[in-house]
Design an enzyme around this catalytic site. Structure first.
Site, PDB file in Angstrom:
ATOM      1  N   HIS A  30       3.274  -4.467   7.249  1.00 31.90           N
ATOM      2  CA  HIS A  30       4.422  -4.864   6.415  1.00 31.90           C
ATOM      3  C   HIS A  30       5.703  -4.800   7.250  1.00 31.90           C
ATOM      4  CE1 HIS A  30       2.441  -4.246   2.364  1.00 31.90           C
ATOM      5  NE2 HIS A  30       1.644  -3.501   3.112  1.00 31.90           N
ATOM      6  N   HIS A  72      -3.195  -5.505   7.977  1.00 30.54           N
ATOM      7  CA  HIS A  72      -1.892  -6.172   7.935  1.00 30.54           C
ATOM      8  C   HIS A  72      -0.781  -5.155   8.116  1.00 30.54           C
ATOM      9  CE1 HIS A  72      -2.942  -4.939   3.835  1.00 30.54           C
ATOM     10  NE2 HIS A  72      -1.653  -4.752   3.649  1.00 30.54           N
TER      11      HIS A  72
END
Ligand code: 5GP
Length: 139
Positions: A104, A102
């Site tokens: 941010h 992922h």
């Protein structure tokens, strides 16, 4: 280490855990971080079963980053930020806590320091309101 199909983000992808979704396409899901460093802190995750940056093929990584590039300015605009911090952690030693790749997106206001990484849970109603603002900016 092998990819854990029951990690938190895999459960979000399967719809087993709710999230404040801001964007989805066939390769990617984006939602608000539950412990935001700033208002609008979002996570963009791949739908590939990838633990980190080194566990995904370059073409799929490119598709993920293209979404980050598109969403970041819209999130910045939605929350009235002045800049955007893009962060990505690989391995527990580097601060990774969820082992599903992922990115941010952390919008930053001039002179306002972001809260610590994975610090404090946000109020759900506040997250819902922020997600709504961001979805409108994306639409
Ligand atoms: P990292 O693995 O890059 O260190 O960070 C994982 C991020 O996921 C943290 O910023 C943390 O606040 C966030 N997070 C952990 N659990 C959940 C969850 O159940 N839902 C959401 N939306 N975010 C989460």
């Amino acid at each position: 280490m092998a990819y854990d199909p029951d990690n938190i983000f895999a459960k979000i992808l399967k719809g087993e855990i709710p999230c404040h979704k801001i964007y989805e396409d066939e390769d990617t899901l984006a939602f608000l971080d539950i412990m935001p460093r700033t208002e609008g802190h979002a996570l963009v995750i791949t739908k590939e079963k990838a633990r980190d940056l080194f566990d995904i093929d370059p073409a799929a990584l490119g598709r993920l980053m293209a979404v980050v590039q598109t969403l970041a300015p819209k999130i910045k605009q939605a929350v009235g930020a002045d800049g955007v911090l893009i962060q990505q952690f690989n391995g527990a030693a580097a601060g990774q806590t969820v082992f599903h790749l992922h990115i941010h997106i952390v919008p930053i206001k001039q002179g306002v320091a972001p809260k610590p990484h994975a610090g404090e849970m946000a109020d759900q109603a506040e997250l819902a309101a922020t997600a709504e603002k961001i979805r409108k900016a994306i639409a």
